[in-house]
Design a protein around this motif. Structure first.
Motif, short mmCIF file in Angstrom:
data_model
loop_
_atom_site.label_atom_id
_atom_site.label_comp_id
_atom_site.label_asym_id
_atom_site.label_seq_id
_atom_site.Cartn_x
_atom_site.Cartn_y
_atom_site.Cartn_z
N GLU A 59 10.41 34.05 30.08
CA GLU A 59 9.58 34.06 28.84
C GLU A 59 9.83 34.81 27.94
O GLU A 59 9.79 34.51 26.71
N ILE A 60 9.99 36.15 28.15
CA ILE A 60 10.42 37.19 27.24
C ILE A 60 11.63 36.85 26.65
O ILE A 60 12.15 37.39 25.40
N THR A 61 12.74 36.21 27.45
CA THR A 61 13.94 35.94 26.85
C THR A 61 13.78 34.95 25.65
O THR A 61 14.43 35.07 24.59
N CYS A 62 13.01 33.69 26.07
CA CYS A 62 12.93 32.79 25.07
C CYS A 62 12.18 33.51 23.94
O CYS A 62 12.37 33.01 22.65
N ALA A 63 11.31 34.26 24.01
CA ALA A 63 10.39 35.10 22.86
C ALA A 63 11.51 35.70 21.99
O ALA A 63 11.56 35.89 20.78
N ALA A 64 12.40 36.31 22.74
CA ALA A 64 13.31 37.22 21.95
C ALA A 64 14.46 36.30 21.26
O ALA A 64 14.87 36.46 20.11
N ILE A 65 14.75 35.24 21.85
CA ILE A 65 15.64 34.17 21.26
C ILE A 65 15.07 33.58 20.02
O ILE A 65 15.59 33.52 18.93
N GLN A 91 14.25 33.54 13.82
CA GLN A 91 13.39 33.88 13.02
C GLN A 91 14.13 34.92 11.76
O GLN A 91 13.89 34.86 10.73
N LEU A 92 14.35 36.13 12.31
CA LEU A 92 14.97 37.09 11.59
C LEU A 92 16.33 36.74 11.02
O LEU A 92 16.52 36.94 9.68
N SER A 93 17.14 35.83 11.73
CA SER A 93 18.13 35.32 10.82
C SER A 93 17.92 34.40 9.64
O SER A 93 18.69 34.33 8.85
N MET A 94 17.15 33.39 9.83
CA MET A 94 16.53 32.66 9.06
C MET A 94 16.11 33.36 7.67
O MET A 94 16.35 32.74 6.60
N VAL A 95 15.19 34.17 7.73
CA VAL A 95 14.54 35.06 6.66
C VAL A 95 15.26 36.05 6.21
O VAL A 95 15.00 36.84 5.30
N LYS A 106 22.86 43.39 14.01
CA LYS A 106 22.60 43.02 15.39
C LYS A 106 21.37 42.35 15.58
O LYS A 106 20.45 43.01 15.71
N VAL A 107 21.09 41.04 15.34
CA VAL A 107 19.99 40.52 15.37
C VAL A 107 19.38 40.27 16.63
O VAL A 107 18.25 40.77 16.78
N VAL A 108 20.26 40.16 17.72
CA VAL A 108 19.41 39.61 19.07
C VAL A 108 19.04 41.19 19.58
O VAL A 108 17.62 41.19 20.19
N SER A 109 19.51 42.24 19.43
CA SER A 109 19.16 43.69 19.88
C SER A 109 17.82 44.06 19.27
O SER A 109 16.98 44.44 19.95
N LEU A 110 17.90 43.61 18.03
CA LEU A 110 16.76 44.01 17.23
C LEU A 110 15.49 43.08 17.58
O LEU A 110 14.40 43.82 17.68
N ALA A 111 15.61 41.79 17.72
CA ALA A 111 14.64 41.15 18.28
C ALA A 111 14.16 41.36 19.53
O ALA A 111 13.02 41.31 19.83
N ALA A 112 15.03 41.75 20.52
CA ALA A 112 14.53 42.09 21.90
C ALA A 112 13.91 43.44 21.61
O ALA A 112 12.88 43.36 22.41
N LYS A 113 14.22 44.28 21.03
CA LYS A 113 13.51 45.53 20.84
C LYS A 113 12.06 45.40 20.22
O LYS A 113 11.25 45.81 20.98
N GLN A 114 12.15 44.43 19.43
CA GLN A 114 10.81 44.08 18.77
C GLN A 114 9.79 43.28 19.65
O GLN A 114 8.79 43.84 19.74
N VAL A 115 10.46 42.70 20.61
CA VAL A 115 9.59 41.93 21.70
C VAL A 115 9.25 42.73 22.77
O VAL A 115 7.92 42.81 23.27
N PHE A 116 10.07 43.60 23.44
CA PHE A 116 9.82 44.54 24.53
C PHE A 116 8.82 45.64 23.96
O PHE A 116 8.14 46.01 25.01
N THR A 117 8.80 46.05 22.54
CA THR A 117 8.14 47.09 22.57
C THR A 117 6.70 46.73 21.77
O THR A 117 5.97 47.40 21.18
N LYS A 118 6.55 45.57 21.90
CA LYS A 118 5.31 44.68 21.55
C LYS A 118 5.13 45.05 19.86
O LYS A 118 3.99 44.86 19.57
#
Length: 64
Positions: A17-23, A28-32, A43-55
């Motif tokens: 679930e959290i992987t799907c949320a990060a993807i 979203q980040l890359s589109m905007v 680094k879009v993926v690491s930024l997205a993962a950080k945002q999801v994991f840190t809530k």
């Protein structure tokens, strides 16, 4: 910033679930063209993962 592996190791929820949320967040980040991407050296993926994991960004799984 590198991918937040420490948070991934300590995560006790559903990893799929959290992987799907990060993807989805990375998409979203890359589109905007979020300016935070440039601060993260593009680094879009690491930024997205950080945002999801840190809530910083919340996610929920929709039921059918």
């Amino acid at each position: 910033m590198i991918f937040p592996l420490e948070q991934l190791v300590e995560f006790t929820g559903n990893v799929y679930e959290i992987t799907c949320a990060a993807i989805r967040r990375a998409y979203q980040l890359s589109m905007v063209h979020d300016p935070e991407i440039e601060e993260n050296d593009g680094k879009v993926v690491s930024l997205a993962a950080k945002q999801v994991f840190t809530k910083t960004v919340e996610y929920q799984i929709e039921k059918d």
